[in-house]
Design an enzyme around this catalytic site. Structure first.
Site, PDB file in Angstrom:
ATOM      1  N   ARG A  22      28.740  38.378  51.300  1.00 27.61           N
ATOM      2  CA  ARG A  22      28.857  40.050  50.933  1.00 27.61           C
ATOM      3  C   ARG A  22      29.986  40.490  50.563  1.00 27.61           C
ATOM      4  O   ARG A  22      30.352  41.311  49.977  1.00 27.61           O
ATOM      5  CB  ARG A  22      28.064  40.788  51.998  1.00 27.61           C
ATOM      6  CG  ARG A  22      26.547  40.412  52.108  1.00 27.61           C
ATOM      7  CD  ARG A  22      25.934  41.498  52.842  1.00 27.61           C
ATOM      8  NE  ARG A  22      24.334  41.325  52.910  1.00 27.61           N
ATOM      9  CZ  ARG A  22      23.785  41.409  54.021  1.00 27.61           C
ATOM     10  NH1 ARG A  22      24.130  41.752  55.189  1.00 27.61           N
ATOM     11  NH2 ARG A  22      22.138  41.035  53.953  1.00 27.61           N
ATOM     12  N   GLU A  34      22.935  31.273  49.437  1.00 26.52           N
ATOM     13  CA  GLU A  34      21.250  31.256  49.140  1.00 26.52           C
ATOM     14  C   GLU A  34      20.679  29.926  49.293  1.00 26.52           C
ATOM     15  O   GLU A  34      19.577  29.849  49.848  1.00 26.52           O
ATOM     16  CB  GLU A  34      20.928  32.078  47.920  1.00 26.52           C
ATOM     17  CG  GLU A  34      21.428  33.306  47.790  1.00 26.52           C
ATOM     18  CD  GLU A  34      20.396  34.364  48.759  1.00 26.52           C
ATOM     19  OE1 GLU A  34      19.511  33.904  49.341  1.00 26.52           O
ATOM     20  OE2 GLU A  34      20.862  35.392  48.878  1.00 26.52           O
ATOM     21  N   LEU A  77      22.462  20.126  58.179  1.00 20.77           N
ATOM     22  CA  LEU A  77      21.678  21.296  57.641  1.00 20.77           C
ATOM     23  C   LEU A  77      20.416  21.048  57.378  1.00 20.77           C
ATOM     24  O   LEU A  77      19.435  21.846  57.354  1.00 20.77           O
ATOM     25  CB  LEU A  77      22.316  21.784  56.465  1.00 20.77           C
ATOM     26  CG  LEU A  77      23.534  22.950  56.587  1.00 20.77           C
ATOM     27  CD1 LEU A  77      24.280  23.124  55.213  1.00 20.77           C
ATOM     28  CD2 LEU A  77      22.940  24.265  57.034  1.00 20.77           C
ATOM     29  N   TYR A  79      17.340  19.117  54.590  1.00 19.05           N
ATOM     30  CA  TYR A  79      16.623  19.181  53.376  1.00 19.05           C
ATOM     31  C   TYR A  79      18.010  18.897  52.314  1.00 19.05           C
ATOM     32  O   TYR A  79      18.300  19.852  51.417  1.00 19.05           O
ATOM     33  CB  TYR A  79      16.205  20.784  53.224  1.00 19.05           C
ATOM     34  CG  TYR A  79      15.074  21.097  54.240  1.00 19.05           C
ATOM     35  CD1 TYR A  79      13.949  20.858  53.636  1.00 19.05           C
ATOM     36  CD2 TYR A  79      15.182  21.659  55.323  1.00 19.05           C
ATOM     37  CE1 TYR A  79      12.957  21.012  54.568  1.00 19.05           C
ATOM     38  CE2 TYR A  79      14.609  22.000  56.363  1.00 19.05           C
ATOM     39  CZ  TYR A  79      13.109  21.688  56.123  1.00 19.05           C
ATOM     40  OH  TYR A  79      12.284  22.052  56.797  1.00 19.05           O
ATOM     41  N   TYR A 117      13.567  33.542  43.010  1.00 13.86           N
ATOM     42  CA  TYR A 117      14.340  34.222  44.054  1.00 13.86           C
ATOM     43  C   TYR A 117      15.811  33.837  44.084  1.00 13.86           C
ATOM     44  O   TYR A 117      16.694  35.030  43.964  1.00 13.86           O
ATOM     45  CB  TYR A 117      13.739  33.843  45.482  1.00 13.86           C
ATOM     46  CG  TYR A 117      14.733  34.335  46.663  1.00 13.86           C
ATOM     47  CD1 TYR A 117      14.917  35.728  47.035  1.00 13.86           C
ATOM     48  CD2 TYR A 117      15.718  33.543  47.214  1.00 13.86           C
ATOM     49  CE1 TYR A 117      15.780  36.443  47.701  1.00 13.86           C
ATOM     50  CE2 TYR A 117      16.500  33.983  47.969  1.00 13.86           C
ATOM     51  CZ  TYR A 117      16.381  35.165  48.234  1.00 13.86           C
ATOM     52  OH  TYR A 117      17.653  35.849  49.347  1.00 13.86           O
ATOM     53  N   ASP A 135      11.729  37.195  48.765  1.00 18.57           N
ATOM     54  CA  ASP A 135      11.660  36.120  49.354  1.00 18.57           C
ATOM     55  C   ASP A 135      10.693  36.423  50.669  1.00 18.57           C
ATOM     56  O   ASP A 135       9.889  37.378  50.324  1.00 18.57           O
ATOM     57  CB  ASP A 135      12.751  35.574  50.102  1.00 18.57           C
ATOM     58  CG  ASP A 135      13.330  36.752  51.066  1.00 18.57           C
ATOM     59  OD1 ASP A 135      12.838  37.779  51.063  1.00 18.57           O
ATOM     60  OD2 ASP A 135      14.493  36.533  51.739  1.00 18.57           O
ATOM     61  N   CYS A 197       9.367  48.791  64.740  1.00 15.27           N
ATOM     62  CA  CYS A 197       9.125  49.777  63.779  1.00 15.27           C
ATOM     63  C   CYS A 197       9.866  50.937  64.272  1.00 15.27           C
ATOM     64  O   CYS A 197      10.220  51.878  63.317  1.00 15.27           O
ATOM     65  CB  CYS A 197       7.620  50.375  64.049  1.00 15.27           C
ATOM     66  SG  CYS A 197       6.547  48.849  63.387  1.00 15.27           S
ATOM     67  N   CYS A 206       5.365  53.817  56.255  1.00 11.80           N
ATOM     68  CA  CYS A 206       4.684  52.468  56.357  1.00 11.80           C
ATOM     69  C   CYS A 206       3.190  52.552  56.714  1.00 11.80           C
ATOM     70  O   CYS A 206       2.878  53.082  57.752  1.00 11.80           O
ATOM     71  CB  CYS A 206       5.529  51.666  57.572  1.00 11.80           C
ATOM     72  SG  CYS A 206       4.567  50.008  57.444  1.00 11.80           S
ATOM     73  N   SER A 299       8.622  19.069  56.774  1.00 10.42           N
ATOM     74  CA  SER A 299       7.623  20.007  56.273  1.00 10.42           C
ATOM     75  C   SER A 299       6.211  19.367  56.167  1.00 10.42           C
ATOM     76  O   SER A 299       5.277  20.364  56.652  1.00 10.42           O
ATOM     77  CB  SER A 299       8.121  20.444  54.787  1.00 10.42           C
ATOM     78  OG  SER A 299       8.198  19.252  54.043  1.00 10.42           O
TER      79      SER A 299
END
Length: 353
Positions: A22, A34, A77, A79, A117, A135, A197, A206, A299
């Site tokens: 960021r 990402e 990590l 995958y 995404y 996402d 909330c 909401c 998975s």
């Protein structure tokens, strides 16, 4: 509902986490982050992100990286298809776009490993393009915000939610808006029936909260039960190290290294010795000690692992297998997280000697 974006952005600017991608949202950095954050928590991914960029600071470096080094940078990590697709995309970018990501949503979607995404995140955050980045966090926020009971796992529902997301997106700040929705889902509108909330900037708007249904949303199709697969692992040690074999180039854990194993079979220690002998290994006098049971969840399947550890005399590795020293296990050969327990055992034994 027209107050969603202003309230959301105000909350985001005051509460967002300070993350390296960021603070420096160049396209390569956003893309890498990402991909790493798919199936991985932020705290777990950050050390990998920093190490990866230190070794491969730009897209041309990623494109040219040797495969074994690439896998080693990703080790832990999981995958691994993610990092292989990263490199495939980097190579295409060098061929077609001078080693840079294009400022074009549709062009981004054509790259290996980049779906709607990820393309939306790169395009909106790095290039300021007014596109969605929806996402699981965003789907959850909008299911609760609109008290929408439709299955978010269905493509038609996701398209409808995406249209709603875009209705509220401010053209001047698409990247911040998309990040704010993701951040709200990650920090406040939590999964598993546990939304905070009282901390939500959209609480007064909401509809799910007003109806008392927020904790039951979003609706998802029940996951299919995982297939249980027995796996026998053999930790075979000689003076040259531990015996490893490379998995096939396609399929589960493609191209990665593993201890000798038999997938789909639960073998006793005596059977392990017999299999190794049949493969051409001298196991005369070797005592096969049972391994502790372990499991690893993929998975779609779950490995139920056991097996045996044994020491054998110095000898050449059977064809297609290699001996790997403990140092090489740490620096050269990539063992997937499925073998974390056994790798730890292999390395710890060296410390006790």
């Amino acid at each position: 509902m027209e107050n969603i974006a202003p309230a959301l952005l105000d909350w985001f600017y005051k509460n967002r986490r300070s993350l390296p991608f960021r603070e420096d949202p160049t396209p390569y950095h956003v893309w890498l982050s990402e991909i790493m954050l798919q199936q991985t928590r932020v705290a777990a991914a950050l050390p990998y992100y920093r190490r990866f960029l230190a070794e491969l600071p730009d897209i041309p470096a990623l494109a040219q990286c040797p495969e074994e080094k690439l896998h080693k940078l990703w080790e832990g990590l999981g995958y691994y298809s993610r990092v292989r697709n990263l490199q495939k995309a980097a190579q295409l970018l060098c061929e077609r776009y001078g080693g840079q990501l294009p400022a074009d949503y549709d062009a981004l979607r054509q790259l290996p490993g980049i779906g709607n995404y990820t393309a939306g995140a790169i395009a909106s955050i790095s290039f300021g393009l007014p596109v969605p980045a929806v996402d699981g966090n965003v789907l959850r926020v909008f299911a609760r915000l609109y008290n929408d009971p439709r299955m978010v796992t269905e493509p038609a529902t996701k398209r409808a939610f995406t249209a709603r997301v875009m209705e509220h997106q401010p053209p001047a700040a698409p990247g911040d808006y998309n990040q704010a929705l993701m951040e709200l889902g990650a920090l406040v509108c939590l999964p598993g029936g546990a939304p905070l909330c009282e901390q939500c900037p959209l609480a007064s708007l909401c509809q799910g909260r007003a109806a008392g249904t927020a904790e039951q949303l979003p609706q998802k199709a029940a996951p299919k039960p995982r297939k249980q697969v027995p796996v026998t692992v053999a930790l075979v040690e000689s003076p040259a190290g531990f015996l490893l074999q490379q998995r096939p180039e396609k399929g589960l854990l493609a191209g990665l290294w593993q201890p000798v194993l038999w997938e789909g079979e639960a073998l006793a220690p005596t059977q392990v010795c017999a299999r190794l002998t049949a493969a051409g290994l001298d196991t005369a006098g070797a005592e096969a000690v049972p391994l502790a049971a372990a499991k690893h969840i993929f998975s779609h399947i779950q490995w139920q692992m056991g097996g045996a550890a044994l020491k054998v005399p110095a000898q050449p590795a059977p064809t297609g297998w290699v001996w790997a020293s403990r140092e090489q296990l740490q620096t050269v050969y990539t063992l997937p997280g499925a073998f974390r327990v056994y790798k730890k055992q292999m390395l710890e034994e060296s410390l006790a000697r």
